[in-house]
Enzyme design. Sequence first.
Site, PDB file in Angstrom:
ATOM      1  N   GLN A 219      -1.866   2.805   9.847  1.00  0.00           N
ATOM      2  CA  GLN A 219      -0.581   2.889   9.130  1.00  0.00           C
ATOM      3  C   GLN A 219       0.467   3.630   9.968  1.00  0.00           C
ATOM      4  O   GLN A 219       1.658   3.334   9.896  1.00  0.00           O
ATOM      5  CB  GLN A 219      -0.755   3.628   7.796  1.00  0.00           C
ATOM      6  CG  GLN A 219      -1.459   2.855   6.716  1.00  0.00           C
ATOM      7  CD  GLN A 219      -2.956   3.085   6.716  1.00  0.00           C
ATOM      8  OE1 GLN A 219      -3.554   3.448   7.734  1.00  0.00           O
ATOM      9  NE2 GLN A 219      -3.594   2.885   5.576  1.00  0.00           N
TER      10      GLN A 219
ATOM     11  N   ASP B 124      -1.863  10.898  -2.267  1.00  0.00           N
ATOM     12  CA  ASP B 124      -2.318   9.847  -3.192  1.00  0.00           C
ATOM     13  C   ASP B 124      -2.672  10.405  -4.555  1.00  0.00           C
ATOM     14  O   ASP B 124      -2.572   9.705  -5.568  1.00  0.00           O
ATOM     15  CB  ASP B 124      -3.493   9.094  -2.590  1.00  0.00           C
ATOM     16  CG  ASP B 124      -3.003   8.249  -1.429  1.00  0.00           C
ATOM     17  OD1 ASP B 124      -2.959   8.767  -0.303  1.00  0.00           O
ATOM     18  OD2 ASP B 124      -2.606   7.085  -1.666  1.00  0.00           O
TER      19      ASP B 124
ATOM     20  N   ARG C 127       0.868  -1.181   0.000  1.00  0.00           N
ATOM     21  CA  ARG C 127       0.000   0.000   0.000  1.00  0.00           C
ATOM     22  C   ARG C 127       0.906   1.232   0.000  1.00  0.00           C
ATOM     23  O   ARG C 127       2.124   1.110   0.134  1.00  0.00           O
ATOM     24  CB  ARG C 127      -1.009   0.012   1.155  1.00  0.00           C
ATOM     25  CG  ARG C 127      -0.614  -0.579   2.451  1.00  0.00           C
ATOM     26  CD  ARG C 127       0.477   0.143   3.201  1.00  0.00           C
ATOM     27  NE  ARG C 127       0.241   1.564   3.314  1.00  0.00           N
ATOM     28  CZ  ARG C 127       1.168   2.462   3.560  1.00  0.00           C
ATOM     29  NH1 ARG C 127       2.438   2.107   3.705  1.00  0.00           N
ATOM     30  NH2 ARG C 127       0.885   3.740   3.651  1.00  0.00           N
TER      31      ARG C 127
ATOM     32  N   ASN D  99      -5.177  12.578   0.449  1.00  0.00           N
ATOM     33  CA  ASN D  99      -4.271  11.724   1.227  1.00  0.00           C
ATOM     34  C   ASN D  99      -5.130  10.989   2.246  1.00  0.00           C
ATOM     35  O   ASN D  99      -6.362  11.177   2.312  1.00  0.00           O
ATOM     36  CB  ASN D  99      -3.172  12.566   1.894  1.00  0.00           C
ATOM     37  CG  ASN D  99      -2.070  11.709   2.491  1.00  0.00           C
ATOM     38  OD1 ASN D  99      -1.563  10.796   1.839  1.00  0.00           O
ATOM     39  ND2 ASN D  99      -1.698  11.954   3.733  1.00  0.00           N
ATOM     40  N   LYS D 100      -4.492  10.168   3.032  1.00  0.00           N
ATOM     41  CA  LYS D 100      -5.200   9.322   4.001  1.00  0.00           C
ATOM     42  C   LYS D 100      -6.217  10.107   4.823  1.00  0.00           C
ATOM     43  O   LYS D 100      -5.955  11.232   5.239  1.00  0.00           O
ATOM     44  CB  LYS D 100      -4.148   8.669   4.907  1.00  0.00           C
ATOM     45  CG  LYS D 100      -4.670   7.736   5.966  1.00  0.00           C
ATOM     46  CD  LYS D 100      -5.593   6.670   5.430  1.00  0.00           C
ATOM     47  CE  LYS D 100      -4.987   5.835   4.325  1.00  0.00           C
ATOM     48  NZ  LYS D 100      -6.005   5.026   3.599  1.00  0.00           N
TER      49      LYS D 100
ATOM     50  N   ALA E  44       0.852   5.139  -2.248  1.00  0.00           N
ATOM     51  CA  ALA E  44       0.665   5.431  -3.669  1.00  0.00           C
ATOM     52  C   ALA E  44       1.838   4.980  -4.563  1.00  0.00           C
ATOM     53  O   ALA E  44       1.626   4.229  -5.532  1.00  0.00           O
ATOM     54  CB  ALA E  44       0.376   6.921  -3.851  1.00  0.00           C
TER      55      ALA E  44
HETATM   56  O1  MRU Z   1      -4.476   3.308   2.125  1.00  0.00           O
HETATM   57  P1  MRU Z   1      -2.999   3.507   1.966  1.00  0.00           P
HETATM   58  O2  MRU Z   1      -2.204   2.970   3.119  1.00  0.00           O
HETATM   59  O3  MRU Z   1      -2.496   3.022   0.634  1.00  0.00           O
HETATM   60  O4  MRU Z   1      -2.822   5.082   1.982  1.00  0.00           O
HETATM   61  C1  MRU Z   1      -1.543   5.613   1.912  1.00  0.00           C
HETATM   62  C2  MRU Z   1      -1.499   7.083   2.063  1.00  0.00           C
HETATM   63  O5  MRU Z   1      -2.494   7.754   2.172  1.00  0.00           O
HETATM   64  C3  MRU Z   1      -0.142   7.711   1.955  1.00  0.00           C
HETATM   65  O6  MRU Z   1      -0.055   8.849   2.757  1.00  0.00           O
HETATM   66  C4  MRU Z   1       0.121   8.120   0.491  1.00  0.00           C
HETATM   67  O7  MRU Z   1      -0.105   7.031  -0.356  1.00  0.00           O
HETATM   68  C5  MRU Z   1       1.463   8.611   0.284  1.00  0.00           C
HETATM   69  S1  MRU Z   1       2.649   7.322   0.367  1.00  0.00           S
HETATM   70  C6  MRU Z   1       4.175   7.892  -0.036  1.00  0.00           C
END
Ligand code: MRU
Length: 348
Positions: free
Chosen positions: A196, A237, A46, A247-248, A48
């Site tokens: 995360q 993302d 997981r 983003n998350k 991006a």
């Molecule tokens: O659901 P996820 O764990 O894939 O979400 C990840 C995020 O939101 C990260 O902050 C984003 O992908 C940036 S990773 C360098």
Amino acid sequence: MSIKPILFEDGVLKMIDQRLLPVEEVWLSYTDYRSVAEAIVTMVVRGAPAIGVAAAYGAAFGAGAIEVSDSDAFLAEFDVVCKHLAATRPTAVNLFWALERMQECARDNANLPLDALKARLLEEAVAIGEADEQINRNMGAHGQVLVPDGARVLTHCNAGALATGGFGTALGVIRAAVEAGKKVAVLADETRPWLQGARLTTWELQRDNIPVTLICDNMAGYMMSQGEIDCVIVGADRIAANGDTANKIGTYSVAVLAKEHGLPFYVAAPTSTVDLNLTDGSKIPIEERSEREVTHVGEKQLAPTGITVRNPAFDVTPSRYISAIITEHGVAQGDYVSALAALVAQGR
Ligand code: MRU
């Protein structure tokens, strides 16, 4: 040396199972595209950029298994493979960026004999994977300038080595500041519901001896009000042409809090995360994940059976809350529309 969560060895893709960290370090092996797609859906991999790298390898495996006799038929079958991989997660644009790059490579080399074309696609996947760590190191070099010596940095989710081909985006900026000799302490939001921050950001920073303190998501405002945070750095993302950033889930709340407390709020992301096709953040598709992620932690049920649940996995922070967007080609500030377009153009 930060972890590399995706390895390609002897024709096999190996990925650390991020569902099990930090308790167990298990590496899973992949050689076919359907299993790679499943790994993206189930969050073995997981983040991006990491999703983009995994999808590129998945596409190469899919290409390798295509049994046809001419290039038109190959391109049609390859399209099916890429569509399957694209249907895994909707928000992070790096997935679609990587698959488009693989398809472009297939089209550009369609005149090659099929075995050579398949080999060329595998090379392209390796190139996408190997370039990612250097991209993050370049991003770190640009971004670390914004991090003062002694800074206490809040981050949300995991935008670290685990979320990329290596080094990380937001955590890459922090790593670069540390490498530049600065003392930096990280506060990690736990990042409900998938945790995360609690599980992954803490794990990889502790492993690299970078000071990290875990807080619950609802503690960020208090910590800011007490003067215990100097800036916020998060990943992304998908970034729309005007700088609005998905983003998350929870990132938007942190950005609003940062503005209220006069703290800089930085986004660190490669230009492959910028989607110039979308004028603003309202057009970014937001993934909704299963209710169970909210009602349970692991096997433990937290909420009454049958309760109504919402679980949007991402939110959008309007660009007016963002002090700067750090990319591998430089830092965008102020007029994001022209600054992002110029940075993306440098990468082409
Ligand atoms: O659901 P996820 O764990 O894939 O979400 C990840 C995020 O939101 C990260 O902050 C984003 O992908 C940036 S990773 C360098």
